[in-house]
Each structure stands twice: as C-alpha cells, then as structure tokens.
Design an enzyme around this catalytic site. Structure first.
Site, PDB file in Angstrom:
ATOM      1  N   LYS A  14       0.711  -1.209  -0.173  1.00 60.15           N
ATOM      2  CA  LYS A  14      -0.025  -0.050   0.012  1.00 60.15           C
ATOM      3  C   LYS A  14       0.765   1.134   0.067  1.00 60.15           C
ATOM      4  O   LYS A  14       0.528   2.017  -0.606  1.00 60.15           O
ATOM      5  CB  LYS A  14      -1.082   0.010   1.070  1.00 60.15           C
ATOM      6  CG  LYS A  14      -1.783  -1.397   1.531  1.00 60.15           C
ATOM      7  CD  LYS A  14      -2.963  -1.125   2.525  1.00 60.15           C
ATOM      8  CE  LYS A  14      -2.397  -1.048   3.981  1.00 60.15           C
ATOM      9  NZ  LYS A  14      -1.855  -2.440   4.273  1.00 60.15           N
ATOM     10  N   ARG A 134      11.588  -2.177  12.101  1.00 57.01           N
ATOM     11  CA  ARG A 134      10.122  -1.989  12.844  1.00 57.01           C
ATOM     12  C   ARG A 134       9.888  -3.233  13.626  1.00 57.01           C
ATOM     13  O   ARG A 134      10.147  -4.292  13.501  1.00 57.01           O
ATOM     14  CB  ARG A 134       8.862  -1.704  12.114  1.00 57.01           C
ATOM     15  CG  ARG A 134       8.768  -0.444  11.343  1.00 57.01           C
ATOM     16  CD  ARG A 134       7.629  -0.552  10.183  1.00 57.01           C
ATOM     17  NE  ARG A 134       6.331  -0.716  10.628  1.00 57.01           N
ATOM     18  CZ  ARG A 134       5.341  -0.862   9.920  1.00 57.01           C
ATOM     19  NH1 ARG A 134       5.278  -0.343   8.742  1.00 57.01           N
ATOM     20  NH2 ARG A 134       4.138  -1.470  10.396  1.00 57.01           N
TER      21      ARG A 134
HETATM   22  P1  ADP Z   1       1.287  -2.241   7.863  1.00 57.58           P
HETATM   23  O1  ADP Z   1       2.728  -2.558   7.534  1.00 57.58           O
HETATM   24  O2  ADP Z   1       0.612  -3.583   8.500  1.00 57.58           O
HETATM   25  O3  ADP Z   1       0.115  -1.849   6.631  1.00 57.58           O
HETATM   26  P2  ADP Z   1       0.766   0.325   9.208  1.00 57.58           P
HETATM   27  O4  ADP Z   1       2.046   0.964   9.018  1.00 57.58           O
HETATM   28  O5  ADP Z   1      -0.450   0.637   8.063  1.00 57.58           O
HETATM   29  O6  ADP Z   1       1.252  -1.015   9.079  1.00 57.58           O
HETATM   30  O7  ADP Z   1       0.223   0.273  10.664  1.00 57.58           O
HETATM   31  C1  ADP Z   1       1.185  -0.127  11.684  1.00 57.58           C
HETATM   32  C2  ADP Z   1       0.243  -0.414  13.138  1.00 57.58           C
HETATM   33  O8  ADP Z   1      -0.456   1.135  13.375  1.00 57.58           O
HETATM   34  C3  ADP Z   1      -0.757  -1.139  12.861  1.00 57.58           C
HETATM   35  O9  ADP Z   1      -0.634  -2.559  13.244  1.00 57.58           O
HETATM   36  C4  ADP Z   1      -1.776  -0.707  14.208  1.00 57.58           C
HETATM   37  O10 ADP Z   1      -1.294  -1.062  15.463  1.00 57.58           O
HETATM   38  C5  ADP Z   1      -1.479   0.759  14.037  1.00 57.58           C
HETATM   39  N1  ADP Z   1      -2.629   1.440  12.874  1.00 57.58           N
HETATM   40  C6  ADP Z   1      -2.444   1.915  11.743  1.00 57.58           C
HETATM   41  N2  ADP Z   1      -3.607   2.223  11.324  1.00 57.58           N
HETATM   42  C7  ADP Z   1      -4.588   1.697  12.055  1.00 57.58           C
HETATM   43  C8  ADP Z   1      -6.016   2.066  12.198  1.00 57.58           C
HETATM   44  N3  ADP Z   1      -6.577   2.401  11.037  1.00 57.58           N
HETATM   45  N4  ADP Z   1      -6.808   1.520  13.134  1.00 57.58           N
HETATM   46  C9  ADP Z   1      -5.893   0.997  14.260  1.00 57.58           C
HETATM   47  N5  ADP Z   1      -4.974   0.913  14.363  1.00 57.58           N
HETATM   48  C10 ADP Z   1      -4.118   1.217  13.215  1.00 57.58           C
END
Ligand code: ADP
Length: 191
Positions: A14, A134
């Site tokens: 994404k 991370r």
């Molecule tokens: P990924 O690499 O899984 O796409 P992100 O960078 O989008 O991860 O998000 C990392 C973390 O931030 C998630 O695992 C969650 O803990 C938190 N997070 C991000 N967006 C949301 C959301 N919309 N609702 C709840 N928690 C979120």
C-alpha cells in the site's frame, strides 16, 4: 474530489503504490501507520499512548484513530483528494469516514484491495524488517497483525462491496505492472 482507499493486509504494498499514485493524481497521502510512527518518534502524548499497542501488533482503538485521521484531513483544505492507506481498518472506522466526508460534501470514490497471499506477505515483511527495523515487523508481532487483519479489518470489504465501491487488483508482480492496473481502476472513477 478523488478519495481513494487503498486496502490490503500488512505488506501488501500500500505504501509503495500510494507514493506513486499521489504524484500521478496529485492527491494527499494519509497513512495512519506513518502518522502513528511520527507521533511515537516525536514522543507526543498520542505517541506515548499508542506505542505499546503498535509494538505488539494490536490495532489502536477506533476513537483515537478516527480523531487523528479527521485532524489530518482538516490540515489539507486545498487537497484535490486523498489516498487513505491503512485506514479504515474496522467497520466503525469506515462508517466514521463516510460520515465525515458526507458532512464535508464529499465521498469515497472507490476502494481498491491489493490481493496478496499470506506466504508472500510473510516473506516481504521478513525482508522489510531487515531494513526498517520496525519492532512490529518481528515474526510474532506480524502474526498478531495478520490476525487483526483477518479478524477485524477484512470485514471492511463487504461494507464497501455493498456500496458498489470495491475493486480488487493482484498485488503480486512487478511494481509498475501493479501500478498500471491500479491506474486503470482509478481512471474508471474519473471517467
Ligand atoms: P502495515 O505495515 O501493517 O500496513 P501500518 O504502517 O499501516 O502497517 O500500521 C502499523 C500499525 O499502526 C498497525 O499494526 C496498528 O497498530 C496501527 N494502526 C495503523 N492504522 C490503524 C487503524 N486504522 N486503526 C487502528 N490501528 C492502526
């Protein structure tokens, strides 16, 4: 306005595709994950509140996440549109976003789900962790994030399907091929 949701499990690509799409379509990228990481890095009150949950791979509560997202939209009154990346992750978030957009005379144009199987996701994130460091990319935390995805986030898909707003794109293959497929779908929203 062109408001897109880029949807998919952790590691679906994404972030990578959002970067390319914002320059092509002149949109503002809102990644809730990036916003949370910035808060954590800057040690804000919000950052302190969420750092543990995120490190463990849990979702942040809806109320906190929705407030942060709405704040970010309001910071960009001149935007031609937004790409939402990592949001909504629950049906309550999707409903809140719809309501917020309606209140601002706008709407979601479409939701594109990047389709990637679990085996490929695990491989990609293992590789990413070597670079990003991370904490939530570590194997046990990743497992939790994938569980959150299949337990809670996946239900967002039928929500948008019921509104006829969902498209799926194969997220495996080279970055430019995926980008051109995404672009085709987005062009169909504009036409
Ligand atoms: P990924 O690499 O899984 O796409 P992100 O960078 O989008 O991860 O998000 C990392 C973390 O931030 C998630 O695992 C969650 O803990 C938190 N997070 C991000 N967006 C949301 C959301 N919309 N609702 C709840 N928690 C979120």
């Amino acid at each position: 306005m062109l408001n897109l949701v880029l949807f998919g499990p952790p590691g679906a690509g994404k972030g990578t595709q959002s970067e390319k799409l914002i320059s092509k379509y002149n949109l503002v990228h809102i990644s809730t994950g990036d916003l949370f990481r910035a808060h954590i890095k800057n040690q804000t009150d919000l950052g302190k509140q969420v750092s543990q949950m995120i490190a463990e791979g849990n979702l942040v509560p809806d109320s906190i996440t929705i407030a942060m997202l709405e704040e970010e939209i309001k910071k960009n009154p001149e935007a031609k549109g937004f790409i939402f990346d990592g949001f909504p992750r629950t049906v309550a978030q999707a409903e809140a976003l719809d309501q917020f957009l309606v209140d601002n005379n706008s709407a979601i144009s479409g939701v594109i789900a990047l389709d990637v199987n679990e085996e490929e996701l695990t491989q990609r994130i293992a590789k990413r962790q070597e670079i990003s460091g991370r904490a939530d990319d570590a194997a046990d935390k990743l497992k939790k994030r994938i569980e959150e995805y299949f337990g809670k986030t996946i239900h967002v898909l039928p929500y948008y399907e019921a509104q006829n707003k969902l498209s799926k794109v194969n997220g495996i293959g080279d970055i430019d091929t995926i980008f051109s497929e995404l672009s085709q779908v987005i062009d169909s929203y504009i036409a």
